[in-house]
Every structure is written in C-alpha cells, then in structure tokens.
Design an enzyme around this catalytic site. Sequence first.
Site, mmCIF file in Angstrom:
data_model
loop_
_atom_site.group_PDB
_atom_site.id
_atom_site.type_symbol
_atom_site.label_atom_id
_atom_site.label_comp_id
_atom_site.label_asym_id
_atom_site.label_seq_id
_atom_site.Cartn_x
_atom_site.Cartn_y
_atom_site.Cartn_z
ATOM 1 N N GLU A 164 0.850 -1.306 -0.040
ATOM 2 C CA GLU A 164 0.013 -0.218 0.018
ATOM 3 C C GLU A 164 1.184 1.217 -0.126
ATOM 4 O OE1 GLU A 164 -1.597 -0.334 4.475
ATOM 5 O OE2 GLU A 164 -1.548 1.643 3.805
ATOM 6 N N CYS B 296 -3.439 -3.089 4.458
ATOM 7 C CA CYS B 296 -2.700 -3.946 4.705
ATOM 8 C C CYS B 296 -3.211 -5.429 4.119
ATOM 9 C CB CYS B 296 -2.893 -4.440 6.166
ATOM 10 S SG CYS B 296 -2.328 -2.703 6.964
ATOM 11 N N HIS C 234 -3.269 -10.141 11.611
ATOM 12 C CA HIS C 234 -2.737 -8.926 11.302
ATOM 13 C C HIS C 234 -2.271 -8.316 12.410
ATOM 14 C CE1 HIS C 234 -1.748 -5.028 9.549
ATOM 15 N NE2 HIS C 234 -2.968 -4.663 9.860
HETATM 16 N N1 ACO Z 1 0.438 2.718 30.438
HETATM 17 C C1 ACO Z 1 -0.163 1.750 29.952
HETATM 18 N N2 ACO Z 1 -1.263 1.519 29.014
HETATM 19 C C2 ACO Z 1 -1.727 2.853 28.833
HETATM 20 C C3 ACO Z 1 -1.076 4.218 29.114
HETATM 21 C C4 ACO Z 1 -0.013 4.005 30.122
HETATM 22 N N3 ACO Z 1 0.693 5.023 30.620
HETATM 23 N N4 ACO Z 1 -1.715 5.063 28.538
HETATM 24 C C5 ACO Z 1 -2.519 4.646 27.523
HETATM 25 N N5 ACO Z 1 -2.444 2.984 27.768
HETATM 26 C C6 ACO Z 1 -3.632 2.194 26.892
HETATM 27 C C7 ACO Z 1 -4.670 2.552 26.752
HETATM 28 O O1 ACO Z 1 -5.596 2.302 28.026
HETATM 29 C C8 ACO Z 1 -4.952 1.762 25.452
HETATM 30 O O2 ACO Z 1 -5.321 0.446 25.904
HETATM 31 P P1 ACO Z 1 -6.631 -0.176 26.087
HETATM 32 O O3 ACO Z 1 -7.322 -0.273 24.673
HETATM 33 O O4 ACO Z 1 -6.570 -1.624 26.336
HETATM 34 O O5 ACO Z 1 -7.476 0.580 26.825
HETATM 35 C C9 ACO Z 1 -3.604 1.872 24.863
HETATM 36 O O6 ACO Z 1 -2.795 2.212 25.689
HETATM 37 C C10 ACO Z 1 -3.834 2.807 23.724
HETATM 38 O O7 ACO Z 1 -4.318 4.251 24.275
HETATM 39 P P2 ACO Z 1 -5.407 4.784 23.485
HETATM 40 O O8 ACO Z 1 -5.465 6.276 24.329
HETATM 41 O O9 ACO Z 1 -6.576 4.143 23.158
HETATM 42 O O10 ACO Z 1 -4.321 5.359 22.311
HETATM 43 P P3 ACO Z 1 -4.604 6.585 21.281
HETATM 44 O O11 ACO Z 1 -6.119 6.603 20.853
HETATM 45 O O12 ACO Z 1 -3.899 7.482 21.674
HETATM 46 O O13 ACO Z 1 -3.884 5.618 20.012
HETATM 47 C C11 ACO Z 1 -4.437 4.021 18.151
HETATM 48 C C12 ACO Z 1 -4.267 4.304 19.525
HETATM 49 C C13 ACO Z 1 -5.810 4.736 18.082
HETATM 50 C C14 ACO Z 1 -4.297 2.589 17.746
HETATM 51 C C15 ACO Z 1 -3.393 4.895 17.218
HETATM 52 O O14 ACO Z 1 -2.217 4.627 17.565
HETATM 53 C C16 ACO Z 1 -3.767 4.796 15.841
HETATM 54 O O15 ACO Z 1 -4.486 5.442 15.217
HETATM 55 N N6 ACO Z 1 -2.971 3.884 15.044
HETATM 56 C C17 ACO Z 1 -3.052 3.664 13.722
HETATM 57 C C18 ACO Z 1 -4.572 2.769 13.295
HETATM 58 C C19 ACO Z 1 -4.444 1.275 13.568
HETATM 59 O O16 ACO Z 1 -3.368 0.745 13.718
HETATM 60 N N7 ACO Z 1 -5.505 0.700 13.439
HETATM 61 C C20 ACO Z 1 -5.611 -0.752 13.699
HETATM 62 C C21 ACO Z 1 -6.386 -1.533 12.642
HETATM 63 S S1 ACO Z 1 -5.974 -0.536 10.905
HETATM 64 C C22 ACO Z 1 -4.462 -0.790 10.409
HETATM 65 O O17 ACO Z 1 -3.777 -1.920 10.644
HETATM 66 C C23 ACO Z 1 -3.826 0.257 10.070
#
Ligand code: ACO
Length: 455
Positions: A87, A121, A251
């Site tokens: 991609e 992906c 994945h």
């Molecule tokens: N210590 C431990 N855990 C923590 C801490 C900390 N200090 N701070 C946050 N966390 C946890 C959260 O609780 C969450 O876990 P949970 O879901 O079990 O509750 C996790 O860490 C992530 O924190 P979020 O606040 O949910 O993270 P954020 O929203 O800022 O970003 C996300 C995460 C949305 C995955 C972002 O990285 C993203 O957009 N990535 C790209 C999209 C992606 O990969 N999507 C997946 C499918 S599509 C694809 O494959 C591209």
Amino acid sequence: MESGRPKDVGILAIDIYFPPSCVQQEALEAHDGASKGKYTIGLGQDCMAFCTEVEDVISMSLTVVTSLLKKYQIDPKQIGRLEVGSETVIDKSKSIKTWIMQIFEEYGNTDVEGVDSTNACYGGTAALFNCVNWVESSSWDGRYGLVVCTDSAVYAEGPARPTGGAAAIAMLIGPNAPFAFESKYRGTHMSHVYDFYKPNLASEYPVVDGKLSQTCYLMALDACYNLYCSKFEKFEGKQFSISDSDYFVFHSPYNKLVQKSFARLYFNDFLRNTSAVEKDAKEKLEPFSNLIGDESYQSRDLEKVSQQVAKTLYDAKVQPSTLLPKQLGNMYTASLYAAFASVIHNKHKTLVGQRIVMFSYGSGLTSTMFSFKLQEGQHPFSLPNIASILNVSEKLERRHVVPPEKFVETLKLMEHRYGAKDFETSRDTSLLTPGTFYLMKVDSMYRRHYARKDA
Ligand code: ACO
C-alpha cells in the site's frame, strides 16, 4: 480434487527482510511526551523498524526476492507468476512487480504473470490468493508462484506514529507445500468504510480514524470467524472451536489489538457454546451474553474479562506469533506474514500435523480468515530449513537502535523526498548487510536508480 491436479498447494518457502534501523518504543514514548507505558504496555510494542533515505519498498523487495532465490537455490526461470502486495504507492502506474522483473530478465525469463494488489494491509493476502489460485487452476504451467509483501508504514506526528514499521516478505508458492492451504474454509468480509485511507497523494501519511479502525477490525474478525466456522462445519460435519487450531495468527497493527482479537474469538466461542470455553469462564462471560451490536465492541468490561479468561490459551496459541510484529511494528501487508514467520521461528520443531488459522485485515475494508495444515515438507522446503533460512534471531540482533530524534529527522527528510525528483541519496550503506539493494538517486524524469551493496 481431480486426479493430475496439484495437491496441497501453499507456501513452500518464506524469507523476510527488514531495515537495520529501529527506534525503541520506550524511548519514543518519552520523546513524544506520552505517559510512561503507553506504547510498550498500552500498545504492547517493543521496537519499530523504519527505512532511512537509502531504502524503500522497491529496494526491500529486490533484497528479499534475491535472498529467497539464492538461499533456496531456485532458478529464476522457474518462477511463472509474481504477485506483489503493497500500500506504499511510489508510482501510480508502474507496479513494484515490474521493478522486481529485473531479477528475472537477467536470466531471460520475462514470461511471468501478475502485477500489484493494493488495499491497505490486505494486498499481500490478495497476492497470495492470486498465486495459490493460479497453481490450482488449468492455466498453471508447472512453475512456482512468488508473492512479495512490502511496506513502509509511517504516520504523521501524533498517536498513530508509534504504530509504524517496515519490512518485505517473499513467499514461494507451489504444490506439496509444508504450509498447505485449506482452501475450502475461507471466510471473507468486505465493506465500505473510511477508517484508514490515503486520499492525499502528495503525502505518504494516511488519514486515520483510529478508534473506528479498531472497531472495524474486530467486527470484521467476528464476521470472518463465523463464516470460517460455518464452512468448516459444512465440510467436516462438526463444530469448529479455537481448540481445533494450534495457532492463531492475526494482522498486527500493534500487539494490544492482537490480544483483544483472540479474546474476541474466545467470546465468540462462548456465544456459540463450544467446548473450548470452560465452566468458570462461562460464568464470567455470562453477564455479557446479551450485549448486541456495537455495545459489545464498546464494553470495556467485556474486553477486560474476555482477555483475562482467554489468557492461558493466548499464551499457547498466539504468543508465538508476536515476536516480529512487536519488534518491527506494523509492516502493513507484511505484518500478518511476519507474525506467521514468528510461529515458524518459535515452533518449527513441533508444527507437523498442526493447523494455523490466519486473519488478514486491510482498512477500507477487506478481510479474510483462512488456514494452513502443516506437513513435513521436502528438502529444501522442510520446516527446520525454512526456520534456519529465516534466521530471525540473528537478523534482530544485528539491528541498529537509533534515538527518537534521529528517527523523527529521517521522517522529516522523507516528507520532502516523497514524490520528489532530481536528488541523490547519501549512498550511506554502512548499516546494510552485503547483498542489500539501496536507492542511489531519483533523476529529473523521476526514474529511480538502485544499486546493490557488494555481496
Ligand atoms: N500505561 C499503560 N497503558 C496505557 C497508558 C500507560 N501509561 N496510556 C494509555 N494506555 C493504554 C490505553 O488504555 C489503551 O489500551 P486499551 O485499549 O486496552 O485501553 C492503549 O494504551 C492505547 O491508548 P489510547 O489512548 O487508546 O491510544 P490512542 O487513541 O492515542 O492511539 C491508536 C491508539 C488509535 C491505535 C493509534 O495508535 C492509531 O490510530 N494507530 C493507527 C491505526 C491502527 O493501527 N488501527 C488498527 C487497525 S487498521 C491498520 O492496521 C492500520
């Protein structure tokens, strides 16, 4: 299957290449000002690979294909179909496949079908299915298929940045494979969603609705699992449960989603009343049995409880697949197959006769669950030989950890280089192993020039 038709078509051999530079998630977390543990415990990631200015998806493909052909001593004339999943768009018309043709042209082989497949992906899985279908079809000419999954996953500054990664995987396809497709049991779910997409052609970065992408992934997983189970049940005459597969490979955008995914399969088994779910787990999940639709994806309590009751099975059936995705990050099309390579690395001594279930997801969205039945494999395609050629531990050990500042600086430079012409790279190959391809320059006609570090 008709007599005379090839049997047990699947993956004969696999190799992986990833760039030598990586950044540690713990250091990145501190650099980004994220709370301690967010990237490591929260996302479940250890390290992230990235391409410097001398590497890209084309150079990584050239490197991994050359390596696979050499290590398995495959004559390039023996490849009849080459399919690429990616991609990372470098050119809107010229496929990455045509770049890889240089390797085959040198041996006088231009009779090679296939082009690139693109959908987030999922492109690698589409490429794999194309090759398997070709070998199983009446147009198969007896030669091997070759699949390449290659991606450099980079995100704009912000919460998605730690979920990048980079790698290229090559897989040789043919009959009598140690990883034979169970083609009848595929479950596919495809739909129109804006969860992650790349509408800005001037930028390499995607537009991401992170939360939506997580929910879409889990909804697609449920749909594919239920279809997979019903197809299995139709052909086998018995119920499928997670006990029927030795490994589940997902994945892996980041490890936490993989933990949630397996817990979700466990919850599905609970709802389907399978024997895989024990009495005390049933009692713990009972309060959630009436959650419908979106409620069940949004329930934090369900997420927590199902992860907890599935933990022992997760350790046995999923954990062996997590090594490379945790170390390299999301490699987009290569991510699922790097997880698969991790199982080979960790479990090659005991895989014969076992089953591996795979879940492929590409935003937008496209998804399939499918499985392999494992056999001994004849030399050079034996499981121990495949594991030794993958050489995962040594490849991980020789990586070079760079500070987050250097990683950010590299991404800044690449933002300028994306879509640019008339520049030369530093040609600094000091971190590259001999035999690695690298980018030298892009000329005034946007033509890209690569060289190979002396092998
Ligand atoms: N210590 C431990 N855990 C923590 C801490 C900390 N200090 N701070 C946050 N966390 C946890 C959260 O609780 C969450 O876990 P949970 O879901 O079990 O509750 C996790 O860490 C992530 O924190 P979020 O606040 O949910 O993270 P954020 O929203 O800022 O970003 C996300 C995460 C949305 C995955 C972002 O990285 C993203 O957009 N990535 C790209 C999209 C992606 O990969 N999507 C997946 C499918 S599509 C694809 O494959 C591209």
